[in-house]
Design a protein around this motif. Structure first.
Motif, mmCIF file in Angstrom:
data_model
loop_
_atom_site.group_PDB
_atom_site.id
_atom_site.type_symbol
_atom_site.label_atom_id
_atom_site.label_comp_id
_atom_site.label_asym_id
_atom_site.label_seq_id
_atom_site.Cartn_x
_atom_site.Cartn_y
_atom_site.Cartn_z
ATOM 1 N N PRO A 1 0.827 -1.215 0.000
ATOM 2 C CA PRO A 1 0.000 0.000 0.000
ATOM 3 C C PRO A 1 0.860 1.264 0.000
ATOM 4 O O PRO A 1 1.998 1.258 0.482
ATOM 5 N N ALA A 2 0.276 2.313 -0.548
ATOM 6 C CA ALA A 2 0.940 3.620 -0.496
ATOM 7 C C ALA A 2 0.865 4.117 0.952
ATOM 8 O O ALA A 2 0.111 3.580 1.768
ATOM 9 N N ARG A 3 1.639 5.118 1.258
ATOM 10 C CA ARG A 3 1.625 5.722 2.602
ATOM 11 C C ARG A 3 1.312 7.207 2.460
ATOM 12 O O ARG A 3 1.749 7.855 1.512
ATOM 13 N N ASP A 4 0.535 7.716 3.412
ATOM 14 C CA ASP A 4 0.275 9.155 3.402
ATOM 15 C C ASP A 4 1.407 9.869 4.142
ATOM 16 O O ASP A 4 2.371 9.233 4.581
ATOM 17 N N ALA A 5 1.299 11.184 4.285
ATOM 18 C CA ALA A 5 2.372 11.984 4.904
ATOM 19 C C ALA A 5 2.657 11.553 6.335
ATOM 20 O O ALA A 5 3.786 11.666 6.809
ATOM 21 N N ALA A 6 1.644 11.002 7.004
ATOM 22 C CA ALA A 6 1.824 10.549 8.393
ATOM 23 C C ALA A 6 2.287 9.094 8.467
ATOM 24 O O ALA A 6 2.459 8.553 9.548
ATOM 25 N N GLY A 7 2.475 8.455 7.320
ATOM 26 C CA GLY A 7 2.947 7.077 7.299
ATOM 27 C C GLY A 7 1.854 6.026 7.372
ATOM 28 O O GLY A 7 2.133 4.831 7.457
ATOM 29 N N ARG A 8 0.593 6.474 7.352
ATOM 30 C CA ARG A 8 -0.521 5.515 7.392
ATOM 31 C C ARG A 8 -0.716 4.876 6.032
ATOM 32 O O ARG A 8 -0.525 5.505 4.995
ATOM 33 N N ARG A 9 -1.097 3.605 6.072
ATOM 34 C CA ARG A 9 -1.353 2.867 4.826
ATOM 35 C C ARG A 9 -2.572 3.462 4.121
ATOM 36 O O ARG A 9 -3.587 3.720 4.746
ATOM 37 N N ARG A 10 -2.439 3.599 2.815
ATOM 38 C CA ARG A 10 -3.546 4.074 1.979
ATOM 39 C C ARG A 10 -3.706 3.067 0.846
ATOM 40 O O ARG A 10 -2.811 2.891 0.016
#
Length: 146
Positions: free
Chosen positions: A28-37
């Motif tokens: 999965p991609a990661r957002d700026a906070a490192g959460r999986r997207r």
């Protein structure tokens, strides 16, 4: 989509998705906070993994099939898995045939049923494919008495 929403959509625990990611099945991609997207391609990948697991494939085999590989290797893996699945289906069908034979018997004790006894004597419905059967030391008819 976050990990919780994806897990809920497929009825999975979030740790399953994390495990699949650690095995290289998901990325999965990661957002700026490192959460999986998770994107739509990830949803498709989860559906493929679940279908492959339903078909009896291990996660290692699924990883091999979904990783970039040459077509010959992928075809060889699929061919071997298809053979194994055919063998399991044949064994399950033989078991079902034996159970249905017992269910259709008029005897109080289905082991006294002539059809059932024949199946046991000749080993044709013992639930194992022919290639997995080991020869029995002797093949005597079953006694008629109690």
């Amino acid at each position: 989509m976050g990990i919780g929403a994806l897990a809920e959509r497929f009825g999975l625990a979030t740790h399953v998705l994390r495990h699949w990611e650690s095995m290289g099945l998901l990325a999965p991609a990661r957002d700026a906070a490192g959460r999986r997207r998770y994107r739509s391609a990830d949803l498709t990948r989860v559906a493929v993994i679940l279908r492959a697991k339903d078909a009896g494939l291990s996660l290692d085999v699924i990883r091999s099939l979904t990783a970039p590989a040459d077509a010959v290797k992928r075809r060889n893996i699929l061919s071997a898995e298809a053979d194994a699945l055919r063998s399991r289906i044949a064994a399950a069908q033989a078991s079902l045939d034996l159970i249905e034979c017992a269910l259709g018997c008029d005897q109080d004790d289905f082991s006294r049923c002539a059809h059932f006894r024949r199946a046991v004597e000749d080993g044709s419905e013992d639930g194992r494919p022919e290639s997995d059967r080991k020869p029995v030391g002797h093949a005597r008819p079953l006694p008629d008495g109690p």
